[in-house]
Design a protein around this motif. Structure first.
Motif, PDB file in Angstrom:
ATOM      1  N   ASP A  40       0.911  -1.177  -0.002  1.00 28.74           N
ATOM      2  CA  ASP A  40       0.000   0.158   0.192  1.00 28.74           C
ATOM      3  C   ASP A  40       0.789   1.390  -0.008  1.00 28.74           C
ATOM      4  O   ASP A  40       1.686   1.382   0.940  1.00 28.74           O
ATOM      5  CB  ASP A  40      -0.889   0.007   1.207  1.00 28.74           C
ATOM      6  CG  ASP A  40      -2.029   0.971   1.046  1.00 28.74           C
ATOM      7  OD1 ASP A  40      -1.942   2.061   0.418  1.00 28.74           O
ATOM      8  OD2 ASP A  40      -3.165   0.721   1.724  1.00 28.74           O
ATOM      9  N   ALA A  41       0.839   1.913  -1.088  1.00 25.84           N
ATOM     10  CA  ALA A  41       1.810   3.205  -1.132  1.00 25.84           C
ATOM     11  C   ALA A  41       1.220   4.158   0.031  1.00 25.84           C
ATOM     12  O   ALA A  41       2.343   5.146  -0.023  1.00 25.84           O
ATOM     13  CB  ALA A  41       1.354   3.765  -2.625  1.00 25.84           C
ATOM     14  N   ARG A  42       0.295   3.987   0.544  1.00 25.11           N
ATOM     15  CA  ARG A  42       0.053   5.097   1.647  1.00 25.11           C
ATOM     16  C   ARG A  42       0.713   4.944   2.795  1.00 25.11           C
ATOM     17  O   ARG A  42       0.728   5.819   3.649  1.00 25.11           O
ATOM     18  CB  ARG A  42      -1.468   5.053   1.873  1.00 25.11           C
ATOM     19  CG  ARG A  42      -2.550   5.350   0.759  1.00 25.11           C
ATOM     20  CD  ARG A  42      -4.001   5.310   1.256  1.00 25.11           C
ATOM     21  NE  ARG A  42      -4.955   5.724   0.214  1.00 25.11           N
ATOM     22  CZ  ARG A  42      -6.235   5.544   0.277  1.00 25.11           C
ATOM     23  NH1 ARG A  42      -6.658   5.335   1.374  1.00 25.11           N
ATOM     24  NH2 ARG A  42      -6.943   5.991  -0.703  1.00 25.11           N
ATOM     25  N   ALA A  55       1.498   5.418  -6.006  1.00 25.36           N
ATOM     26  CA  ALA A  55       0.727   4.370  -6.178  1.00 25.36           C
ATOM     27  C   ALA A  55       1.309   3.344  -7.050  1.00 25.36           C
ATOM     28  O   ALA A  55       1.525   1.925  -7.066  1.00 25.36           O
ATOM     29  CB  ALA A  55      -0.614   4.881  -6.607  1.00 25.36           C
ATOM     30  N   THR A 226      -7.878   2.103  -8.413  1.00 24.32           N
ATOM     31  CA  THR A 226      -7.539   2.137  -7.055  1.00 24.32           C
ATOM     32  C   THR A 226      -6.007   2.720  -7.148  1.00 24.32           C
ATOM     33  O   THR A 226      -5.563   2.906  -5.733  1.00 24.32           O
ATOM     34  CB  THR A 226      -7.394   0.676  -6.354  1.00 24.32           C
ATOM     35  OG1 THR A 226      -6.538  -0.136  -7.078  1.00 24.32           O
ATOM     36  CG2 THR A 226      -8.748   0.062  -6.276  1.00 24.32           C
ATOM     37  N   ILE A 227      -5.716   3.231  -8.127  1.00 24.79           N
ATOM     38  CA  ILE A 227      -4.327   3.892  -8.238  1.00 24.79           C
ATOM     39  C   ILE A 227      -4.661   5.317  -8.032  1.00 24.79           C
ATOM     40  O   ILE A 227      -4.952   5.899  -8.756  1.00 24.79           O
ATOM     41  CB  ILE A 227      -3.674   3.471  -9.374  1.00 24.79           C
ATOM     42  CG1 ILE A 227      -3.208   2.215  -9.642  1.00 24.79           C
ATOM     43  CG2 ILE A 227      -2.204   4.513  -9.761  1.00 24.79           C
ATOM     44  CD1 ILE A 227      -2.306   1.733 -11.100  1.00 24.79           C
ATOM     45  N   ASP A 228      -4.074   5.871  -6.759  1.00 24.76           N
ATOM     46  CA  ASP A 228      -4.329   7.284  -6.296  1.00 24.76           C
ATOM     47  C   ASP A 228      -3.726   7.917  -7.172  1.00 24.76           C
ATOM     48  O   ASP A 228      -2.442   7.825  -7.648  1.00 24.76           O
ATOM     49  CB  ASP A 228      -4.023   7.323  -4.978  1.00 24.76           C
ATOM     50  CG  ASP A 228      -4.736   6.637  -3.979  1.00 24.76           C
ATOM     51  OD1 ASP A 228      -5.871   6.324  -4.132  1.00 24.76           O
ATOM     52  OD2 ASP A 228      -4.168   6.195  -2.731  1.00 24.76           O
TER      53      ASP A 228
END
Length: 299
Positions: A40-42, A55, A226-228
């Protein structure tokens, strides 16, 4: 004899996608494919030299982990979690076929092809020859296409981008392991699929693309990524997505495509300097919306 394993990449915060992908794989006799918890990139910090969105960096890490941490002597299927899968894919994975595929590095079940009309038309004829017309099989409304036979086309000159559904062999893992780590150490400067393309065109990787495609992104996945932070111009995105689906041996979802492309069939289109792209989108969208047989190009 090579062992076979498979994974679909899914964020913990996307349980509905996981449920839908699990059902898709089970229905296609690919129940052995496991869920892989995506990076998760977050939760990450931006690497100093990273030139891609975070992302995309997380996605790069997820694919890299699967390529480098799965058993090195195994053939590994890798899917993203928004894919439709063909009924024909499971039949391609026999021990005899795996022995042949293991002599390659990568095999893509789907990709974005270069938008070159002559090449696309030749490939489409090849696809149509390999798939009986579903209407001639007694169901005039059917768009469920099947592929009794699958070909392997050279990825060089055809593969433009896309890492949504592919197979990596022991040979591919051995080559890609150090390259992926070196790329991550440098930033990375680009996305994973562009790295794949560069390696393919430089002959560093021996890759193939299946003909017809045995997977394709779901339409709802194209419109609800889902890629922010992903920015997409509707015109080239719509054209590429439509062309990509034409080569899929499965349900084309005509009603969904009509809804997806409706914005390009009427009203003002987004402004772009590429007037040829605008006209291509306009004609493709009109043909799809007003003539359901349009996808078959009369072939």
């Amino acid at each position: 004899m090579h062992t076979l394993n498979g994974f679909f990449i899914n964020l913990d915060r996307s349980p509905e996608r996981a449920k839908q992908m699990r059902a898709e794989l089970d229905a296609r006799k690919l129940g052995f494919v496991e869920r892989f918890a995506a990076v998760d990139a977050r939760t990450l910090s931006q690497p100093p030299a990273c030139k891609i969105p975070m992302a995309a960096y997380g996605a790069f890490l997820s694919h890299q982990m699967l390529i480098t941490q799965t058993p090195p002597d195994s053939v590994t299927l890798i899917f993203e979690d928004d894919m439709q899968v063909s009924d024909s894919l499971a039949g391609m994975l026999s021990p005899e076929n795996l022995k042949i595929l293991a002599e390659l590095d990568l095999v893509f079940f789907d990709c974005q092809l270069y938008i070159n009309f002559n090449d696309l038309l030749l490939r489409y004829w090849e696809v149509k020859r390999g798939m009986p017309n579903p209407r001639s099989a007694g169901n005039p409304e059917s768009q469920q296409r099947h592929a009794p036979q699958v070909g392997l086309g050279e990825a060089s000159g055809a593969y433009c981008w896309g890492a949504s559904a592919y197979l990596v062999t022991p040979r591919g893992k051995e080559k890609l392991g150090p390259i992926l780590q070196q790329t991550l150490d440098r930033g990375p400067p680009g996305t994973l699929d562009i790295l794949f393309r560069n390696l393919i065109e430089s002959k560093a990787l021996d890759a193939r693309v299946v003909v017809p495609f045995l997977a394709t992104p779901r339409l709802d996945g194209l419109t609800a990524t889902t890629i922010d932070g992903r920015q997409q111009d509707f015109l080239p995105f719509a054209l590429c997505s439509m062309v990509r689906r034409l080569y899929f041996a499965g349900d084309l979802d005509i009603d969904g495509m009509i809804e997806f492309f409706a914005p390009a069939s009427s009203g003002p289109l987004p402004k772009t300097e590429d007037e040829m792209m605008v006209e291509l989108i306009r004609q493709l969208a009109r043909g799809l919306v007003h003539q359901r047989d349009f996808l078959d190009f009369g072939i």
